[in-house]
Motif scaffolding. Structure first.
Motif, PDB file in Angstrom:
ATOM      1  N   GLY A  63     109.730 -44.659  95.573  1.00  0.00           N
ATOM      2  CA  GLY A  63     111.091 -45.170  95.495  1.00  0.00           C
ATOM      3  C   GLY A  63     112.004 -44.250  94.727  1.00  0.00           C
ATOM      4  O   GLY A  63     113.158 -44.609  94.456  1.00  0.00           O
ATOM      5  N   ASN A  64     111.523 -43.062  94.386  1.00  0.00           N
ATOM      6  CA  ASN A  64     112.311 -42.139  93.570  1.00  0.00           C
ATOM      7  C   ASN A  64     112.081 -40.683  93.969  1.00  0.00           C
ATOM      8  O   ASN A  64     112.194 -39.786  93.151  1.00  0.00           O
ATOM      9  N   PHE A  65     111.752 -40.446  95.237  1.00  0.00           N
ATOM     10  CA  PHE A  65     111.599 -39.074  95.734  1.00  0.00           C
ATOM     11  C   PHE A  65     112.980 -38.462  95.969  1.00  0.00           C
ATOM     12  O   PHE A  65     113.962 -39.180  96.204  1.00  0.00           O
ATOM     13  N   PRO A  66     113.111 -37.142  95.931  1.00  0.00           N
ATOM     14  CA  PRO A  66     114.405 -36.504  96.211  1.00  0.00           C
ATOM     15  C   PRO A  66     114.796 -36.685  97.679  1.00  0.00           C
ATOM     16  O   PRO A  66     113.934 -36.728  98.562  1.00  0.00           O
ATOM     17  N   GLU A  67     116.094 -36.750  97.924  1.00  0.00           N
ATOM     18  CA  GLU A  67     116.564 -36.850  99.305  1.00  0.00           C
ATOM     19  C   GLU A  67     116.253 -35.571 100.078  1.00  0.00           C
ATOM     20  O   GLU A  67     115.877 -35.608 101.246  1.00  0.00           O
ATOM     21  N   SER A  68     116.384 -34.415  99.415  1.00  0.00           N
ATOM     22  CA  SER A  68     116.133 -33.130 100.070  1.00  0.00           C
ATOM     23  C   SER A  68     115.835 -32.082  99.003  1.00  0.00           C
ATOM     24  O   SER A  68     116.007 -32.330  97.804  1.00  0.00           O
ATOM     25  N   ALA A  69     115.403 -30.904  99.470  1.00  0.00           N
ATOM     26  CA  ALA A  69     115.051 -29.832  98.546  1.00  0.00           C
ATOM     27  C   ALA A  69     115.443 -28.484  99.130  1.00  0.00           C
ATOM     28  O   ALA A  69     115.453 -28.297 100.354  1.00  0.00           O
ATOM     29  N   LEU A  70     115.751 -27.549  98.230  1.00  0.00           N
ATOM     30  CA  LEU A  70     116.091 -26.173  98.579  1.00  0.00           C
ATOM     31  C   LEU A  70     115.244 -25.263  97.698  1.00  0.00           C
ATOM     32  O   LEU A  70     115.107 -25.503  96.496  1.00  0.00           O
ATOM     33  N   ARG A 126     110.362 -36.784 102.239  1.00  0.00           N
ATOM     34  CA  ARG A 126     109.995 -38.174 102.471  1.00  0.00           C
ATOM     35  C   ARG A 126     109.139 -38.680 101.320  1.00  0.00           C
ATOM     36  O   ARG A 126     108.571 -37.906 100.558  1.00  0.00           O
ATOM     37  N   ALA A 127     109.036 -40.002 101.244  1.00  0.00           N
ATOM     38  CA  ALA A 127     108.310 -40.630 100.139  1.00  0.00           C
ATOM     39  C   ALA A 127     106.812 -40.422 100.266  1.00  0.00           C
ATOM     40  O   ALA A 127     106.252 -40.469 101.367  1.00  0.00           O
ATOM     41  N   HIS A 128     106.166 -40.157  99.104  1.00  0.00           N
ATOM     42  CA  HIS A 128     104.703 -40.191  99.007  1.00  0.00           C
ATOM     43  C   HIS A 128     104.047 -39.378 100.126  1.00  0.00           C
ATOM     44  O   HIS A 128     103.158 -39.850 100.825  1.00  0.00           O
ATOM     45  N   GLU A 129     104.488 -38.126 100.268  1.00  0.00           N
ATOM     46  CA  GLU A 129     104.015 -37.321 101.400  1.00  0.00           C
ATOM     47  C   GLU A 129     103.735 -35.880 100.967  1.00  0.00           C
ATOM     48  O   GLU A 129     104.455 -35.284 100.169  1.00  0.00           O
ATOM     49  N   ILE A 141     116.438 -29.874  93.814  1.00  0.00           N
ATOM     50  CA  ILE A 141     116.288 -31.171  94.472  1.00  0.00           C
ATOM     51  C   ILE A 141     117.629 -31.893  94.460  1.00  0.00           C
ATOM     52  O   ILE A 141     118.399 -31.785  93.516  1.00  0.00           O
ATOM     53  N   TYR A 142     117.897 -32.631  95.532  1.00  0.00           N
ATOM     54  CA  TYR A 142     119.164 -33.342  95.682  1.00  0.00           C
ATOM     55  C   TYR A 142     118.896 -34.834  95.782  1.00  0.00           C
ATOM     56  O   TYR A 142     118.061 -35.274  96.578  1.00  0.00           O
ATOM     57  N   PRO A 143     119.651 -35.657  95.043  1.00  0.00           N
ATOM     58  CA  PRO A 143     120.420 -35.271  93.865  1.00  0.00           C
ATOM     59  C   PRO A 143     119.544 -35.257  92.602  1.00  0.00           C
ATOM     60  O   PRO A 143     119.859 -34.627  91.619  1.00  0.00           O
ATOM     61  N   ASP A 144     118.417 -35.977  92.676  1.00  0.00           N
ATOM     62  CA  ASP A 144     117.506 -36.132  91.541  1.00  0.00           C
ATOM     63  C   ASP A 144     116.201 -36.687  92.078  1.00  0.00           C
ATOM     64  O   ASP A 144     115.995 -36.761  93.286  1.00  0.00           O
ATOM     65  N   GLY A 145     115.289 -37.084  91.208  1.00  0.00           N
ATOM     66  CA  GLY A 145     114.048 -37.696  91.671  1.00  0.00           C
ATOM     67  C   GLY A 145     112.824 -36.966  91.168  1.00  0.00           C
ATOM     68  O   GLY A 145     112.866 -36.263  90.151  1.00  0.00           O
ATOM     69  N   GLY A 146     111.711 -37.129  91.903  1.00  0.00           N
ATOM     70  CA  GLY A 146     110.447 -36.590  91.442  1.00  0.00           C
ATOM     71  C   GLY A 146     109.686 -35.821  92.499  1.00  0.00           C
ATOM     72  O   GLY A 146     109.659 -36.191  93.671  1.00  0.00           O
ATOM     73  N   VAL A 147     109.043 -34.731  92.068  1.00  0.00           N
ATOM     74  CA  VAL A 147     108.148 -33.923  92.893  1.00  0.00           C
ATOM     75  C   VAL A 147     106.813 -33.841  92.173  1.00  0.00           C
ATOM     76  O   VAL A 147     106.754 -33.523  90.978  1.00  0.00           O
ATOM     77  N   SER A 148     105.751 -34.119  92.884  1.00  0.00           N
ATOM     78  CA  SER A 148     104.429 -34.137  92.279  1.00  0.00           C
ATOM     79  C   SER A 148     103.827 -32.738  92.166  1.00  0.00           C
ATOM     80  O   SER A 148     103.379 -32.333  91.098  1.00  0.00           O
TER      81      SER A 148
END
Length: 575
Positions: free
Chosen positions: A468-475, A515-518, A558-565
């Motif tokens: 529920g807190n993954f980034p919308e997109s990444a560069l 995408r979430a949890h992927e 990451i846009y705009p915020d969130g988490g990367v494992s």
């Protein structure tokens, strides 16, 4: 006024003499001392001391010349015949020695120098520490470096002299220390750390730690959490470079496992001596901490930071360490040992062996770690086990960026990098022509140093547990600055923090939806680095990696915020 009276060192010495004299007189007569000058007080204390010595029993042996003073000038008090005048005289001499001794002024790494001039104990000693205590209340920069000692990356205890109350293996746990109120074992209070029994025999306790990742130690956090009345009062640490040390220790006894990992045990004296002799014979050793005090395990004193600087005091850089010898002086408890530094691994040599067939596949850990679509001859250029480092970032509110470089998939959300939500967000989000949200406000970023300069052919971005807190997109962008790789890693960190906007970045992965949890794989077009399955599912917008040549550093936005494992950058190292 005489020159001696004007000398501030002499005045300080007389002041201490006066204070000592007042205390002794007060104890004897049980009444407030009269106001007297320092000179008169010193003479009175000396005369009184001579009278006390004269009235002692006749069978007390007189002080010999050898007993009166130690080589350093401080008095070594005998069992009897203690003269107050001798106490005062030696105290004055000791204070003068402290105030005029140049080694004390030069030492920045130990607080033992002052006490070693007054008390006859090996506090501080002549051996200098390479590490410098950090006691200004700030978190040192080396905490962003790779943790070399954690059991997560293979760190383990090879030997411990005493594990009566708690086993030394606890030192290397990844989790924070735990307190269990009211829980006791058959050996005493349950403690989450390494705790030896109260020593009643000569010597001190020590443990031999094998680092999970050999490298250059740049700092340590010796955590005494919850050890408030039983922490080790002093600590010493030696760095050792001996890849086969575990084999050598095992050769000393037929059953070495009995010496570590079991509560309520203590190694046999002969084995302790054998291990001590073995370590003393090793030539590649470096004293990081000779002997330095540890704070008790309260919240504001539990973290004992020691930085290993690259300065002019030591003409050469710290050597590569494979093991540490951790000394507790003389006994007590330590909750956690966290060792931070730079991993030293010859990535180019490893890649050449993969190409030539000398090595047919990566280690079992790396093979299990990588996905099915990753060619076995590609190297993860950003992994912490290979030498990748998180240098700087915009935000690490919930999780630190260096977690992205850890081996294995994350066990939970806390083992990744997560930023705070942006405070100023668009009230209603809209989709742009490229499929990404077009009116997001702000972004977060992290910059990583690669383990080796190289060309990246496959990227893995894992949002495991971030549902529920993954980034919308990444560069992802890269820059090629081989001139910076010879610089100290903390110096690189400072340079990138100051000049982030001025660095010329090349796009490696265009902004791509996540995408979430992927676990996602993004490959070069026609690069052959990923399987057809991984390539076909790499992105909902058919994004592929752009060829950007050699890179030494990368920036993940990451846009705009969130988490990367986890973040993996598979590629070919280049000279």
């Amino acid at each position: 006024m005489s020159a001696e009276a004007a000398d501030p060192q002499t005045q300080a010495a007389r002041h201490l003499s006066a204070t000592a004299g007042e205390d002794l007189e007060d104890v004897k007569n049980q009444k407030p001392p009269a106001k007297r000058s320092a000179k008169d007080l010193t003479l009175e204390a000396a005369n009184e001391g001579d009278e006390v010595a004269a009235n002692e029993q006749e069978d007390d042996p007189p002080l010999s010349k050898k007993q009166k003073t130690s080589p350093s000038g401080a008095s070594r008090f005998p069992a009897s015949g203690l003269s107050v005048s001798r106490l005062v005289t030696d105290t004055v001499d000791a204070v003068k020695n402290v105030l005029t001794s140049s080694p004390i002024k030069d030492r920045s790494g130990s607080r033992g120098g002052l006490l070693s001039h007054i008390f006859p104990m090996p506090f501080g000693g002549a051996q200098r520490s390479r590490a410098t205590p950090v006691r200004d209340g700030t978190e040192p920069a080396f905490l962003s470096l790779t943790e070399l000692s954690s059991c997560t990356v293979g760190g383990k205890v090879l030997f411990a002299t005493d594990e009566w109350f708690a086993a030394a293996d606890n030192l290397l746990k990844e989790d924070a220390p735990e307190w269990r109120e009211g829980e006791f074992t058959e050996f005493g209070k349950w403690m989450d750390g390494w705790e030896s029994r109260r020593r009643r025999t000569p010597g001190h306790d020590f443990a031999i730690i094998q680092l999970g990742l050999p490298g250059v130690v740049r700092g340590m956090d010796i955590d005494t959490c919850y050890f408030t009345g039983n922490n080790a009062p002093q600590v010493g640490v030696e760095a050792i470079n001996c890849p086969d040390l575990e084999k050598r220790i095992k050769a000393l006894t037929s059953n070495p496992t009995r010496h570590t990992g079991t509560m309520g045990t203590r190694a046999e004296e002969q084995v302790i001596q054998d291990v001590t002799d073995l370590i003393s014979q090793l030539t590649e050793r470096d004293t990081l901490i000779h002997m330095d005090p540890l704070g008790p395990g309260y919240p504001d004193t539990r973290h004992n930071y020691f930085e290993v600087p690259l300065d002019s005091t030591h003409q050469q850089q710290p050597p590569v360490a494979t093991h540490l010898k951790v000394n507790m002086y003389p006994d007590g408890g330590i909750a956690r040992l966290r060792v931070y530094g730079e991993v030293k691994r010859d990535i180019l040599d490893m890649y050449e062996k993969l190409q030539s067939g000398i090595v047919t596949r990566r280690s079992a850990r790396e093979a299990q770690e990588s996905g099915a679509g990753v060619r076995p001859d590609l190297v993860d250029l950003v992994s912490s086990i290979n030498g990748g480092v998180a240098l700087c970032w915009s935000d690490q509110h919930y999780g630190v960026p260096k977690n992205c470089l850890l081996p294995n998939r994350a066990p939970n959300m806390g083992n990744g990098w997560e930023t705070a939500r942006k405070k100023f967000r668009s009230p209603i989000l809209t989709v742009g022509p490229d499929g990404t949200i077009s009116n997001l406000v702000g972004n977060d970023w992290a910059i990583f140093k690669l383990a080796h300069r190289g060309c990246i052919e496959l990227i893995e971005i894992d949002t495991n547990h971030f549902k529920g807190n993954f980034p919308e997109s990444a560069l992802i962008e890269g820059c090629d600055r081989p001139d910076l790789l010879d610089r100290d890693v903390l110096n690189q960190k400072e340079l990138f923090e100051r000049n982030t906007r001025s660095i010329q970045w090349k796009t490696l992965l265009p902004r791509t939806k996540l995408r979430a949890h992927e676990r996602r794989y993004l490959a070069l077009k026609d690069g052959g680095a990923a399987s057809a399955e991984a390539a076909s599912s790499s992105s909902s917008t058919d994004a592929v990696l752009e060829e950007c040549g050699e890179v030494t550093h990368v920036r993940l936005t990451i846009y705009p915020d969130g988490g990367v494992s986890r973040l993996r950058l598979y590629g070919r190292p280049v000279a």
